[in-house]
Scaffold this motif. Sequence first.
Motif, PDB file in Angstrom:
ATOM      1  N   ALA A 211       0.822  -1.208   0.000  1.00 14.44           N
ATOM      2  CA  ALA A 211       0.000   0.000   0.000  1.00 14.44           C
ATOM      3  C   ALA A 211       0.858   1.261   0.000  1.00 14.44           C
ATOM      4  CB  ALA A 211      -0.928  -0.001   1.212  1.00 14.44           C
ATOM      5  N   LEU A 212       2.048   1.188   0.596  1.00 18.95           N
ATOM      6  CA  LEU A 212       2.940   2.345   0.648  1.00 18.95           C
ATOM      7  C   LEU A 212       3.655   2.578  -0.675  1.00 18.95           C
ATOM      8  CD1 LEU A 212       4.708   2.070   4.144  1.00 18.95           C
ATOM      9  CD2 LEU A 212       3.072   3.806   3.413  1.00 18.95           C
ATOM     10  N   PHE A 213       4.084   1.492  -1.301  1.00 14.18           N
ATOM     11  CA  PHE A 213       4.976   1.620  -2.456  1.00 14.18           C
ATOM     12  C   PHE A 213       4.286   1.405  -3.803  1.00 14.18           C
ATOM     13  CE2 PHE A 213       7.799   0.311   1.065  1.00 14.18           C
ATOM     14  CZ  PHE A 213       8.622   1.417   1.074  1.00 14.18           C
ATOM     15  N   GLY A 214       3.079   0.844  -3.816  1.00 11.90           N
ATOM     16  CA  GLY A 214       2.353   0.652  -5.059  1.00 11.90           C
ATOM     17  C   GLY A 214       2.920  -0.457  -5.927  1.00 11.90           C
ATOM     18  N   ASN A 215       2.442  -0.497  -7.158  1.00 10.08           N
ATOM     19  CA  ASN A 215       2.849  -1.564  -8.078  1.00 10.08           C
ATOM     20  C   ASN A 215       4.272  -1.395  -8.571  1.00 10.08           C
ATOM     21  OD1 ASN A 215       0.291  -2.785  -7.928  1.00 10.08           O
ATOM     22  ND2 ASN A 215      -0.509  -1.465  -9.569  1.00 10.08           N
ATOM     23  N   GLU A 216       4.756  -0.178  -8.568  1.00  9.47           N
ATOM     24  CA  GLU A 216       6.120   0.106  -9.035  1.00  9.47           C
ATOM     25  C   GLU A 216       6.867   0.900  -7.961  1.00  9.47           C
ATOM     26  OE1 GLU A 216       8.415   2.098 -12.880  1.00  9.47           O
ATOM     27  OE2 GLU A 216       6.218   2.004 -12.837  1.00  9.47           O
ATOM     28  N   PRO A 217       7.423   0.191  -6.981  1.00 12.64           N
ATOM     29  CA  PRO A 217       8.072   0.881  -5.860  1.00 12.64           C
ATOM     30  C   PRO A 217       9.154   1.865  -6.324  1.00 12.64           C
ATOM     31  CG  PRO A 217       7.846  -1.448  -5.368  1.00 12.64           C
ATOM     32  CD  PRO A 217       7.458  -1.272  -6.807  1.00 12.64           C
TER      33      PRO A 217
END
Length: 301
Positions: A211-217
């Motif tokens: 949730a913090l970093f998304g699909n592409e950290p």
Amino acid sequence: MAYKTILVHLDEAPHVGARVLMAAELALQHDAHVVGVALTGVSRFLYQNEMVDEQDANLARHLDVLRERAARALGGFAPQLRALGVQSFEERVLDDEPGAGLALVARHADLAIVGQALPEQRGSAASFPAEVLTESGCAVLVVPHTARPRASISVSAAGIASQGAPTPGRDVLVAWNASKEAARAVREALPLLRGAEKVTVAILDADLHPALFGNEPGADVLAWLGRHGIAAQVVLASSPRQGLLKRPSQVGESLLALATERGCDLMVLGAFGHSRFRETLLGGVTRTVLDSMTVPVLMAH
């Protein structure tokens, strides 16, 4: 944005010259004013509460010794800055405890430069950078005790620093965990990041926090930095995991190892901690980095 007021803590530690040299180079790069501060260690609250009677002969002698020691810490500051070509600077001796006194002055600065605690001072002295951080609102650049006075500046044969000299931070590792502390540290580091030859954004254990970093950290961080003209790359890594829930451990050690492996000369780190309780001033990752760092660390809280 540039660093226009740079504060440097002066004491009698062996590596104080490296701090002054770093302040000098940054001042030349940013056309900044440098404030050198030495502290006696006598809390200002003793004076405010009228607990100090300077008419007491024994106390007066003790205060004289403390002030003489602080004056010695200032001894090489002005000559060193003049030799390096820094024109705008001042020096102060303050009657106060180091952390509290420096934090008070740092509220009027863009950057405070302090030293890492010596190995034999680990413990109470190690909380000094954290106290300056939590009580000042100023970014703090911690210089390792292993730093040599001429390691971070280009000086001519005449002893003059070139304004084009490489600042600390040619190869920067940004420790990014998507926290507000990390975001603050990146903002405070922008003047250094703009001058860096290489910026690496290190993200550890991104898979545990989708949730913090998304699909592409790291994509949002790269875009943010890119709009400031800073080209960066993301490195994803995992720290050792322990226990039934496989929680990450040794995050601080992993960041330090990554900085060493990539040959970085500066780390940018958001500092965790709580100023109300001295024993929890430093979070685990922050304390590990401050204890074992071998490169300068720029921290913000």
